[in-house]
Design a protein around this motif. Structure first.
Motif, PDB file in Angstrom:
ATOM      1  N   TYR A   4      -2.700  -3.116  12.804  1.00  0.00           N
ATOM      2  CA  TYR A   4      -1.208  -2.482  12.815  1.00  0.00           C
ATOM      3  C   TYR A   4      -1.657  -0.995  13.521  1.00  0.00           C
ATOM      4  N   GLN A   5      -1.479  -0.735  14.615  1.00  0.00           N
ATOM      5  CA  GLN A   5      -1.931   0.562  15.052  1.00  0.00           C
ATOM      6  C   GLN A   5      -1.299   1.926  14.189  1.00  0.00           C
ATOM      7  N   GLY A   6      -0.270   1.667  13.841  1.00  0.00           N
ATOM      8  CA  GLY A   6       0.352   2.901  13.189  1.00  0.00           C
ATOM      9  C   GLY A   6      -0.447   2.968  11.952  1.00  0.00           C
ATOM     10  N   ALA A   7      -0.868   2.053  11.103  1.00  0.00           N
ATOM     11  CA  ALA A   7      -1.502   2.096   9.977  1.00  0.00           C
ATOM     12  C   ALA A   7      -3.038   2.724  10.288  1.00  0.00           C
ATOM     13  N   MET A   8      -3.538   2.569  11.628  1.00  0.00           N
ATOM     14  CA  MET A   8      -4.955   2.881  11.741  1.00  0.00           C
ATOM     15  C   MET A   8      -4.704   4.530  11.945  1.00  0.00           C
ATOM     16  N   TYR A   9      -3.731   5.095  12.346  1.00  0.00           N
ATOM     17  CA  TYR A   9      -3.632   6.461  12.444  1.00  0.00           C
ATOM     18  C   TYR A   9      -2.882   7.220  11.269  1.00  0.00           C
ATOM     19  N   ALA A  10      -2.749   6.705  10.299  1.00  0.00           N
ATOM     20  CA  ALA A  10      -2.108   7.382   9.053  1.00  0.00           C
ATOM     21  C   ALA A  10      -2.763   8.457   8.612  1.00  0.00           C
ATOM     22  N   GLY A  11      -2.504   9.809   8.413  1.00  0.00           N
ATOM     23  CA  GLY A  11      -3.300  10.719   7.793  1.00  0.00           C
ATOM     24  C   GLY A  11      -3.251  11.093   6.681  1.00  0.00           C
ATOM     25  N   SER A  12      -2.430  10.134   5.793  1.00  0.00           N
ATOM     26  CA  SER A  12      -2.718  10.396   4.210  1.00  0.00           C
ATOM     27  C   SER A  12      -2.291   9.087   3.544  1.00  0.00           C
ATOM     28  N   SER A  13      -2.356   9.141   2.448  1.00  0.00           N
ATOM     29  CA  SER A  13      -1.807   8.058   1.564  1.00  0.00           C
ATOM     30  C   SER A  13      -0.379   7.725   1.648  1.00  0.00           C
ATOM     31  N   ILE A  14       0.244   8.944   1.527  1.00  0.00           N
ATOM     32  CA  ILE A  14       1.763   8.646   1.585  1.00  0.00           C
ATOM     33  C   ILE A  14       2.085   8.258   3.040  1.00  0.00           C
ATOM     34  N   THR A  15       1.637   8.781   4.012  1.00  0.00           N
ATOM     35  CA  THR A  15       1.978   8.339   5.251  1.00  0.00           C
ATOM     36  C   THR A  15       1.531   6.950   5.589  1.00  0.00           C
ATOM     37  N   LEU A  16       0.502   6.516   5.029  1.00  0.00           N
ATOM     38  CA  LEU A  16       0.165   4.830   5.107  1.00  0.00           C
ATOM     39  C   LEU A  16       1.268   4.092   4.409  1.00  0.00           C
ATOM     40  N   ALA A  17       1.691   4.647   3.041  1.00  0.00           N
ATOM     41  CA  ALA A  17       2.493   3.727   2.410  1.00  0.00           C
ATOM     42  C   ALA A  17       3.711   3.850   3.255  1.00  0.00           C
ATOM     43  N   GLN A  18       4.205   5.014   3.846  1.00  0.00           N
ATOM     44  CA  GLN A  18       5.643   5.073   4.793  1.00  0.00           C
ATOM     45  C   GLN A  18       5.448   4.006   5.888  1.00  0.00           C
ATOM     46  N   ILE A  19       4.336   3.806   6.426  1.00  0.00           N
ATOM     47  CA  ILE A  19       4.061   3.002   7.537  1.00  0.00           C
ATOM     48  C   ILE A  19       4.260   1.608   7.014  1.00  0.00           C
ATOM     49  N   VAL A  20       3.632   1.281   5.812  1.00  0.00           N
ATOM     50  CA  VAL A  20       3.740  -0.100   5.376  1.00  0.00           C
ATOM     51  C   VAL A  20       5.113  -0.574   5.310  1.00  0.00           C
ATOM     52  N   ILE A  21       5.791   0.279   4.402  1.00  0.00           N
ATOM     53  CA  ILE A  21       7.225  -0.165   4.224  1.00  0.00           C
ATOM     54  C   ILE A  21       8.070  -0.109   5.200  1.00  0.00           C
ATOM     55  N   SER A  22       8.156   1.021   5.960  1.00  0.00           N
ATOM     56  CA  SER A  22       9.016   0.911   7.013  1.00  0.00           C
ATOM     57  C   SER A  22       8.485   0.326   8.458  1.00  0.00           C
ATOM     58  N   GLY A  23       7.202   0.245   8.698  1.00  0.00           N
ATOM     59  CA  GLY A  23       6.633  -0.435   9.905  1.00  0.00           C
ATOM     60  C   GLY A  23       6.360  -1.853   9.675  1.00  0.00           C
ATOM     61  N   LEU A  24       6.008  -2.596   8.476  1.00  0.00           N
ATOM     62  CA  LEU A  24       5.670  -3.911   8.396  1.00  0.00           C
ATOM     63  C   LEU A  24       6.786  -4.457   7.497  1.00  0.00           C
ATOM     64  N   LEU A  25       6.973  -4.003   6.442  1.00  0.00           N
ATOM     65  CA  LEU A  25       8.078  -4.872   5.622  1.00  0.00           C
ATOM     66  C   LEU A  25       9.473  -4.727   5.798  1.00  0.00           C
ATOM     67  N   VAL A  26       9.978  -3.684   6.137  1.00  0.00           N
ATOM     68  CA  VAL A  26      11.285  -3.441   6.657  1.00  0.00           C
ATOM     69  C   VAL A  26      11.615  -4.417   7.867  1.00  0.00           C
ATOM     70  N   PRO A  27      10.792  -4.362   8.778  1.00  0.00           N
ATOM     71  CA  PRO A  27      11.048  -5.009  10.169  1.00  0.00           C
ATOM     72  C   PRO A  27      11.044  -6.410   9.892  1.00  0.00           C
ATOM     73  N   HIS A  28      10.150  -6.988   8.978  1.00  0.00           N
ATOM     74  CA  HIS A  28      10.192  -8.385   8.474  1.00  0.00           C
ATOM     75  C   HIS A  28      11.405  -8.732   7.680  1.00  0.00           C
ATOM     76  N   VAL A  29      11.847  -8.384   6.706  1.00  0.00           N
ATOM     77  CA  VAL A  29      13.032  -8.404   6.276  1.00  0.00           C
ATOM     78  C   VAL A  29      14.158  -8.565   7.028  1.00  0.00           C
ATOM     79  N   GLN A  30      14.319  -7.498   8.017  1.00  0.00           N
ATOM     80  CA  GLN A  30      15.464  -7.617   8.933  1.00  0.00           C
ATOM     81  C   GLN A  30      15.427  -8.831   9.699  1.00  0.00           C
ATOM     82  N   LYS A  31      14.411  -9.371  10.238  1.00  0.00           N
ATOM     83  CA  LYS A  31      14.072 -10.441  11.154  1.00  0.00           C
ATOM     84  C   LYS A  31      14.356 -11.574  10.269  1.00  0.00           C
TER      85      LYS A  31
END
Length: 184
Positions: free
Chosen positions: A57-84
């Protein structure tokens, strides 16, 4: 003549691609360290899945901090899958017999609760990472309710919803670990 122009074109494209596509060694080392750290968390049972999912997941590869990575995991991976999954449950319920329609609509409500919990977790990451962790963990209960409700059905739509829900169940530990990494 046509052959040489085709060769020139392919060679030009090959050279251009070398400049446009960053090699793996050019990826931010710090980001891959955040991913490695997240995938080593005790809440991650399938470390290979974690690494494959996040490095893919490209967004995760460019996370600049652990909080950014957590935000990307939640908003970029989990939320879209739940919506789908919610959209699938809603659209499919219209085509199903009444008993299955009710189950799909109830499942959609459970999934909506997952979506709310994830949104709350996202909002709380910077302020209260422990609360955020609890919010993501609470999604497991809702996912289990969907699986228990639909799991006995043998129709194609129910099996598809089960597969989508199982995928969500597999992704949830990434969100838990990501929030835990922020909490420290």
């Amino acid at each position: 003549m046509a052959y040489s122009s085709h060769c020139f074109f392919f060679v030009s494209v090959a050279l251009l691609l070398q400049f446009l596509i960053a090699p793996a060694s050019a990826l931010p080392l710090q980001s891959t360290q955040y991913i490695d750290d997240l995938c080593k968390m005790p809440s991650i049972d399938d470390k290979t899945f974690c690494l494959q999912t996040l490095t893919g997941y490209q967004g995760a590869m460019y996370a600049g901090s652990s909080i950014t990575l957590a935000q990307i995991v939640i908003s970029g991976l989990l939320v879209p899958h739940v919506q789908k999954t919610m959209r699938f449950a809603l659209l499919t319920s219209a085509k199903e017999p009444p008993s299955i329609k009710t189950q799909f609509m109830t499942s959609r409500e459970y999934l909506r609760t997952v979506g709310y919990s994830l949104a709350k977790a996202f909002d709380q990451l910077a302020v209260s990472p422990r609360s955020s962790t609890q919010d993501v963990m609470s999604c497991t209960d809702q996912i289990t309710k969907v699986l228990n409700l639909i799991g006995k059905n043998q129709d194609v739509a129910s099996k598809t919803l089960i597969e989508m829900t199982m995928r969500m169940k597999k992704l949830l530990p990434l969100g838990v670990a990501a929030a835990q990494a922020v909490a420290g």
